[in-house]
Scaffold this active site. Structure first.
Site, PDB file in Angstrom:
ATOM      1  N   ASP A 263      32.942  84.192  24.915  1.00 28.88           N
ATOM      2  CA  ASP A 263      33.084  83.126  25.495  1.00 28.88           C
ATOM      3  C   ASP A 263      34.553  82.901  26.207  1.00 28.88           C
ATOM      4  OD1 ASP A 263      32.519  80.693  27.067  1.00 28.88           O
ATOM      5  OD2 ASP A 263      31.924  79.540  25.500  1.00 28.88           O
TER       6      ASP A 263
HETATM    7  C1  BGC Z   1      31.409  78.323  28.827  1.00 29.90           C
HETATM    8  C2  BGC Z   1      30.239  79.280  28.830  1.00 29.90           C
HETATM    9  C3  BGC Z   1      30.424  79.817  30.319  1.00 29.90           C
HETATM   10  C4  BGC Z   1      31.776  80.313  30.386  1.00 29.90           C
HETATM   11  C5  BGC Z   1      32.194  80.975  31.948  1.00 29.90           C
HETATM   12  C6  BGC Z   1      32.827  78.705  29.282  1.00 29.90           C
HETATM   13  O1  BGC Z   1      33.697  77.738  29.078  1.00 29.90           O
HETATM   14  O2  BGC Z   1      31.384  77.881  27.299  1.00 29.90           O
HETATM   15  O3  BGC Z   1      28.951  78.802  28.506  1.00 29.90           O
HETATM   16  O4  BGC Z   1      29.522  80.771  30.470  1.00 29.90           O
HETATM   17  O5  BGC Z   1      32.574  79.349  30.372  1.00 29.90           O
HETATM   18  O6  BGC Z   1      32.047  79.998  32.705  1.00 29.90           O
END
Ligand code: BGC
Length: 764
Positions: A263
């Protein structure tokens, strides 16, 4: 003729020569593993390190020298996110990155329609492809453990089987387009509160039976090409590089051959990232030295620090090669797959699908008979009886508020968004019905995310009393009042990064709804949210619709259901608790003097005092008792049970019986009849109950379902298939799934509480 033949022969020969000289990795007639090995053998250490971490907010470099293109990711999960600047979260300000906003995933789950999930995947995959994105960051398949979780709207509900079936079809649809999904957030990422430091403490059986099955289905049956590690920790180790979750289960037991993506900012350690399965690092804000510095990508955990360890001989290249193979496999499956289509964006079919999913996911929660005028006495308020209505009053901020912007990373720049009020006006145009609007309350007048603004000015300086008074006065002379409220996507509501502070509706809506109900009993409440909310006024309101976040066509879908163009057939993908303490996570289990109160161990967790690391231990003490499993055990009456949803028609079920059974599969038939006067759809749900077991098992568990469309008076036989897993529990000692021979009941109905047929079955 001769010269032509000679020319063709020469061209064919030249073609063969080119093919012969083509390096294996560029020759797509060769098996993918041959291509992967060939490309890997040509890469330098620098190039290998390069492809396993980001070069910008959403891309990683390919290998320019070898003609291997960059890899671009995009959020996800219900529309293609607008492009952001290379190294900032701020939107890039492009004029070609607006999308179709599909309904949020809770709505998709509420359709209980796997074919629709497949089409949803195909359509969003086409949009991703058109925008040249190789990886779509979705679907989210975390289980709704508590209705306070700010991100529930991005997930598929509380049940592992329902989430698994809907999720895997989404996966298949997207990947048919040559776009990879990224199933997220693996695993036990069930709250936003303290999301970077939450350490989930969950027993093995609960992990396997509740929190992993939807991921397992997406990987093993859906064939997902990538997966995203969560921000949280499990067993004290960050989920993005977690030995047990990634190496042992995902890559070991499930045989995942794709790439694990962190993530954004989920990577925390070079050592763990090297050895515990992470393949691609994104979004890291690096270490203290370069925190906040732009273009710090070389300082990523899996960039220079990793390279240095290899160059100093402290770490071998074996793990690196495995990571690179996985990234190459991903590239060959996506960007270097020259057979994939071109994709399309905002096409008529995508918009239509968004509308269809929206209308099919709306859940009719209540539709009592009302009678104010003589003509309408004794009839249900919905669908609206247009012939007998002269004036409709619409009340509430959510009738005029754009919901596609906000909520965190799933925020979109929709090419258009039809608001509930506008959708109703458009549908009723030409009928002569007078539609008025009263604001009722001011919630969140803003609308901005990463520089994308709704352009709406929803400020209203009037006091709450003034707004309420106006709505109540106007309600008095309306034939029907339609209240459109609920939550929104601002902080502390349905929003990434924060959980809800409590179960109640915000902004004084409960008082407002009560006042409206008193002024005019012909009141329809439309609740927009991604989560269950308290409805203390439920007995005073005859009709209630659950509307989720429906995206581009929100207003059209809602109007279709309100007037009966579409007969509602959505069923709840989560339990709708009367009060929060009906949810096992918030149940009063802790003795405090003579009272019992909710245990903070379960939620929000206990902050560790004895450690230099800042952690919140979240104890999943409720074990398997999540959602309806707890409701069943306690014999509670929730406000609306899991799987519940009404229709404008009625259905009956009969003749349930086992029609075939082998060691691998049991097939059960049940006949469903539309006993009302409108065409409609019923969701047939089969729950398996293990009558006698040596281990404690939930009272019953959903193991098969099917949506069936029926004309008035029509009957159809639905066949439900149960596989081995439907009977099994996870045997922790044996480290495997196991069933015990003996009596099982198949409980078939249209919600987890409304069981209409029972079949007994003896498992050999
Ligand atoms: C989120 C993800 C997301 C990623 C990219 C993160 O903060 O938890 O779900 O895909 O950011 O934006």
């Amino acid at each position: 003729m001769k010269p032509l033949i000679i020319t063709i022969a020469a061209l064919v020969a030249a073609g063969n020569l080119v093919a012969q000289n083509l390096p294996a990795y560029l020759d797509d007639t060769k098996p993918i593993e041959v291509r992967v090995e060939d490309a890997l053998s040509r890469m330098t250490l620098g190039e290998k390190i390069g492809v396993i971490h980001a070069q910008s907010k959403f891309s990683s470099p390919g290998v320019g020298r070898l003609g291997i293109p960059e890899l671009w990711c995009t959020d996800g999960p219900h529309g293609i996110r607008p492009d952001v600047l290379w190294d900032e979260w701020e939107q890039a300000g492009c004029s070609n990155d607006s999308c179709t906003a599909f309904p949020a995933l809770t709505c998709l789950a509420a359709t209980w329609n796997t074919e629709l999930a497949l089409r949803y995947g195909q359509s969003i995959g086409e949009e991703a492809r058109y925008r040249n994105k190789a990886v779509l960051l979705g679907p989210g398949v975390n289980i709704c453990r508590t209705p306070l979780n700010g991100r529930s709207f991005e997930y598929l509900g509380e049940d592992p089987y329902l989430s698994g079936r809907m999720g895997l079809n989404y996966v298949k649809g997207v990947q048919e387009q040559g776009v990879a999904v990224c199933v997220k957030h693996y695993a036990l990422n069930n709250n936003e509160h303290q999301r970077y430091t939450s350490n989930a403490i969950c027993d093995e059986r609960t992990l396997r039976e509740i929190y992993l099955p939807a991921f397992e289905a997406a990987i093993k049956e859906g064939g997902a090409w990538t997966l995203m590690g969560g921000y949280n920790l499990y067993k004290g180790q960050h989920a993005c590089h977690n030995q047990y979750l990634m190496n042992e289960i995902l890559k070991g037991e499930w045989g995942f051959d794709g790439a694990i993506i962190s993530d954004w900012g989920g990577t925390q350690s070079t050592q763990e990232a090297i050895y515990n399965g992470l393949d691609l690092e994104f979004g890291t804000w690096t270490d203290g030295l370069s925190m906040g510095a732009t273009n710090a990508y070389d300082n990523y955990y899996m960039a220079n620090p990793y390279r240095k360890l290899i160059e100093e001989g402290k770490v071998g290249e074996e793990e690196l090669n495995d990571k690179v193979r996985r990234v190459l496999r991903l590239i060959f499956r996506t960007t270097m797959n020259k057979h994939r289509g071109f994709g399309s964006i905002n096409s008529e079919s995508h918009v239509k699908l968004a509308q269809e999913v929206g209308a099919e996911g709306i859940v009719l929660l209540k539709n009592d008979l009302v009678g104010k005028t003589k003509k309408q006495a004794g009839s249900a308020l919905l669908p609206l009886d247009l012939k007998n209505i002269q004036r409709i009053l619409v009340v509430g901020e959510n009738a005029i508020k754009m919901m596609t912007v906000g909520g965190g990373s799933s925020s979109l720049k929709a090419q258009h968004e039809i608001l509930p009020l506008d959708g109703l006006k458009a549908r009723l145009a030409g009928t002569g019905i007078d539609i008025r609007y009263a604001r009722g309350y001011v919630g969140d007048p803003g609308g901005e995310y990463n520089g994308v603004t709704t352009g709406q000015d929803l400020n209203d300086a009037r006091s709450a009393e003034e707004l309420c008074k106006e709505a109540v006065e106007m309600a008095k002379d309306a034939d029907v009042v339609i209240y459109v409220g609920g939550l929104n996507k601002s902080g502390g509501q349905d929003n990434e990064g924060t959980d809800r502070a409590d179960y109640a509706l915000p902004y004084g809506q409960d008082e407002l709804i009560m006042a409206l109900a008193e002024a005019n009993p012909r009141l329809v409440v439309v609740n927009i949210s991604g989560n269950a909310v308290a409805l203390p006024w439920i007995d005073c309101v005859p009709a209630v619709l659950q509307d989720w976040y429906l995206g581009s066509e929100a207003g059209t879908s809602l109007a279709q259901v309100l007037v009966g163009d579409v007969n509602p057939s959505g069923h709840l993908p989560m339990t709708w608790y009367k009060t929060l303490d009906q949810c096992s996570v918030h149940a009063p289990v802790l003795k405090q003097g003579r009272q019992k109160v909710a245990d903070p161990r379960r939620y929000p967790g206990i902050e560790r005092q004895d450690s230099t690391v800042h952690l919140w231990d979240v104890y999943y003490d409720e074990g398997l008792d999540v959602g309806y499993r707890y409701i069943d055990k306690q014999k509670f009456a929730p406000l609306f049970p899991f799987g519940y949803g009404l229709s404008y028609t009625t259905f009956s079920m009969s003749d349930a019986k086992v029609i075939s059974s082998t060691a691998k599969e049991v097939k059960v038939n049940v006949s469903v009849t539309n006993t009302g006067s409108r065409a409609g759809a019923e969701v047939v749900q089969l729950y398996v109950q293990d009558v006698k077991s040596t281990v404690e098992r939930p009272v019953k568990e959903l193991k098969a379902f099917q949506k069936v469309y029926l004309q008035p008076g029509e009957s159809k036989t639905v066949t439900l298939t149960l596989n081995e897993r439907a009977f099994q529990f996870y045997d922790v000692a044996a480290k495997d799934w196991r069933s015990e021979a003996g009596r099982f009941n198949f409980l078939i109905g249209n919600s987890s509480k409304n069981i209409l047929q029972k079949v007994e079955y003896d498992l050999k």
